[in-house]
Design a protein around this motif. Structure first.
Motif, PDB file in Angstrom:
ATOM      1  N   VAL A 242       0.665  -1.293  -0.026  1.00  0.00           N
ATOM      2  CA  VAL A 242      -0.001  -0.109   0.017  1.00  0.00           C
ATOM      3  C   VAL A 242       1.107   1.190  -0.029  1.00  0.00           C
ATOM      4  O   VAL A 242       0.463   2.122  -0.745  1.00  0.00           O
ATOM      5  CB  VAL A 242      -1.114   0.020   1.235  1.00  0.00           C
ATOM      6  N   ASP A 243       1.785   1.257   0.911  1.00  0.00           N
ATOM      7  CA  ASP A 243       2.759   2.488   0.896  1.00  0.00           C
ATOM      8  C   ASP A 243       3.509   2.729  -0.256  1.00  0.00           C
ATOM      9  O   ASP A 243       3.699   3.955  -0.868  1.00  0.00           O
ATOM     10  CB  ASP A 243       3.747   2.127   1.906  1.00  0.00           C
ATOM     11  N   THR A 244       4.090   1.734  -0.998  1.00  0.00           N
ATOM     12  CA  THR A 244       4.943   1.804  -2.176  1.00  0.00           C
ATOM     13  C   THR A 244       4.033   2.055  -3.478  1.00  0.00           C
ATOM     14  O   THR A 244       4.498   2.522  -4.381  1.00  0.00           O
ATOM     15  CB  THR A 244       5.812   0.613  -2.403  1.00  0.00           C
ATOM     16  N   LYS A 245       2.707   1.679  -3.268  1.00  0.00           N
ATOM     17  CA  LYS A 245       1.770   2.080  -4.520  1.00  0.00           C
ATOM     18  C   LYS A 245       2.272   1.393  -5.854  1.00  0.00           C
ATOM     19  O   LYS A 245       1.930   1.609  -6.903  1.00  0.00           O
ATOM     20  CB  LYS A 245       1.556   3.159  -4.776  1.00  0.00           C
ATOM     21  N   LYS A 246       2.990   0.090  -5.579  1.00  0.00           N
ATOM     22  CA  LYS A 246       3.192  -0.548  -6.570  1.00  0.00           C
ATOM     23  C   LYS A 246       3.442  -2.122  -6.242  1.00  0.00           C
ATOM     24  O   LYS A 246       3.514  -2.376  -4.925  1.00  0.00           O
ATOM     25  CB  LYS A 246       4.634   0.034  -7.211  1.00  0.00           C
ATOM     26  N   SER A 247       3.568  -2.988  -7.263  1.00  0.00           N
ATOM     27  CA  SER A 247       3.667  -4.432  -6.955  1.00  0.00           C
ATOM     28  C   SER A 247       5.075  -4.820  -6.215  1.00  0.00           C
ATOM     29  O   SER A 247       6.061  -4.190  -6.516  1.00  0.00           O
ATOM     30  CB  SER A 247       3.617  -5.301  -8.349  1.00  0.00           C
ATOM     31  N   ILE A 248       4.714  -5.842  -5.300  1.00  0.00           N
ATOM     32  CA  ILE A 248       5.894  -6.038  -4.550  1.00  0.00           C
ATOM     33  C   ILE A 248       6.147  -7.577  -4.651  1.00  0.00           C
ATOM     34  O   ILE A 248       5.026  -8.293  -4.984  1.00  0.00           O
ATOM     35  CB  ILE A 248       5.871  -5.685  -3.047  1.00  0.00           C
ATOM     36  N   ASN A 249       7.177  -8.300  -4.707  1.00  0.00           N
ATOM     37  CA  ASN A 249       7.527  -9.840  -4.514  1.00  0.00           C
ATOM     38  C   ASN A 249       8.252 -10.001  -3.277  1.00  0.00           C
ATOM     39  O   ASN A 249       9.272  -9.475  -3.133  1.00  0.00           O
ATOM     40  CB  ASN A 249       7.856 -10.099  -6.134  1.00  0.00           C
ATOM     41  N   TYR A 250       8.113 -11.318  -2.814  1.00  0.00           N
ATOM     42  CA  TYR A 250       8.582 -11.466  -1.697  1.00  0.00           C
ATOM     43  C   TYR A 250       8.410 -13.253  -1.359  1.00  0.00           C
ATOM     44  O   TYR A 250       7.426 -13.675  -1.851  1.00  0.00           O
ATOM     45  CB  TYR A 250       8.505 -10.982  -0.289  1.00  0.00           C
ATOM     46  N   GLU A 251       9.272 -13.855  -0.428  1.00  0.00           N
ATOM     47  CA  GLU A 251       9.099 -15.194  -0.021  1.00  0.00           C
ATOM     48  C   GLU A 251       8.845 -15.206   1.232  1.00  0.00           C
ATOM     49  O   GLU A 251       9.237 -14.307   2.164  1.00  0.00           O
ATOM     50  CB  GLU A 251      10.544 -15.948  -0.485  1.00  0.00           C
ATOM     51  N   GLU A 252       7.899 -16.071   1.586  1.00  0.00           N
ATOM     52  CA  GLU A 252       7.552 -16.457   3.016  1.00  0.00           C
ATOM     53  C   GLU A 252       7.292 -18.076   3.103  1.00  0.00           C
ATOM     54  O   GLU A 252       7.034 -18.706   2.515  1.00  0.00           O
ATOM     55  CB  GLU A 252       6.121 -15.679   3.287  1.00  0.00           C
ATOM     56  N   LEU A 253       7.515 -18.210   4.549  1.00  0.00           N
ATOM     57  CA  LEU A 253       7.156 -19.513   5.124  1.00  0.00           C
ATOM     58  C   LEU A 253       5.685 -19.358   5.951  1.00  0.00           C
ATOM     59  O   LEU A 253       5.970 -18.950   6.803  1.00  0.00           O
ATOM     60  CB  LEU A 253       8.563 -20.252   6.001  1.00  0.00           C
TER      61      LEU A 253
END
Length: 267
Positions: A242-253
């Motif tokens: 929401v803050d960056t106002k763009k798509s983000i990608n990350y890994e999570e367990l």
């Protein structure tokens, strides 16, 4: 995944644009309720400049019909809407332009009984054979003695709205098809505030891979669905998007009902 995002982004833009256009047209259409204020007698229109101006400088088609349904008088908008010249439209009756006349008799009976008839939808046939969708508001006009003399019909073309609604429905169906048939797990989140979120829906692939059914996930916050600790971590990623106002990608367990797995998540 990239192909899915590209397709859904394109569909989403089309859907958003159509919704904006639809909202504008419907806002315009909502003013239709005010046309009930156009209450005046047919006789007055013939002798009053004020009503002559209202008749011919109106955005709606305004037609006066005899109680038998024959054309008496109308404005330029009415002739233009139906594709007739002024002399041509004066030779018509309501049966010449209505696609379906079956309910006309019942509506006339209600009007003559002075029952309230709300604006109703109909289809009209233009001179060139094309069909348009309209909303019609009919009012009974009486003479000086109180005797019914004619019918005042105010007509608004809603063809554009109905066509856009059909297109919007088709786009939503296309979006849902892509959403449900992709092999990637997809979920939709409602952003209530910068740090408050709730799950709206997930696709079949997500349901299978996580063990969360649509009924179970719907309406829950990340904390309610995943527990306080994991839910807070997930919410922080949502907030970052929401803050960056763009798509983000990350890994999570995540340890979910379908098992403990690593996820490559794109928001």
């Amino acid at each position: 995944m990239d192909s899915y995002l590209k397709n859904t982004e394109e569909l989403k833009k089309k859907i958003d644009n159509l919704k904006k256009e639809n909202n504008y047209l419907k806002k315009t259409l909502s003013n239709y309720q005010t046309i009930e204020d156009y209450s005046f007698s047919y006789k007055n229109i013939e002798i009053s400049n004020r009503y002559h101006s209202l008749l011919h400088h109106n955005n709606d088609a305004l037609i006066f019909l005899s109680l038998e349904g024959d054309y008496l008088e109308g404005n330029k908008k009415a002739a233009k809407m139906l594709g007739y010249s002024d002399p041509e439209i004066k030779t018509l009756s309501i049966d010449d332009v209505l696609v379906d006349c079956r309910e006309s008799g019942e509506i006339l009976k209600k009007i003559l009984r002075e029952e309230k008839v709300r604006p109703y939808k109909r289809q009209l046939k233009k001179k060139d054979g094309k069909i348009i969708s309209v909303i019609i508001n009919v009012k009974l006009i009486k003479d000086e003695t109180g005797t019914p003399s004619c019918l005042q019909c105010i007509i608004r073309d809603i063809t554009k709205i109905q066509n856009k609604e059909k297109r919007l429905k088709k786009l939503l169906e296309d979006y849902e098809q892509i959403f449900q048939t992709t092999k990637d797990g997809i979920f939709l989140i409602e952003v209530i505030s910068r740090s408050k979120f709730k799950y709206l829906k997930n696709n079949k692939s997500h349901q299978k891979k996580t063990g969360f059914s649509l009924e179970f996930i719907r309406g829950k916050s990340p904390e309610q669905l995943l527990g306080k600790k994991t839910g807070k971590t997930v919410s922080l990623n949502f907030t970052r998007c929401v803050d960056t106002k763009k798509s983000i990608n990350y890994e999570e367990l995540l340890n979910l009902p379908a098992g403990k797995k690593y996820w490559n998540t794109t928001l």
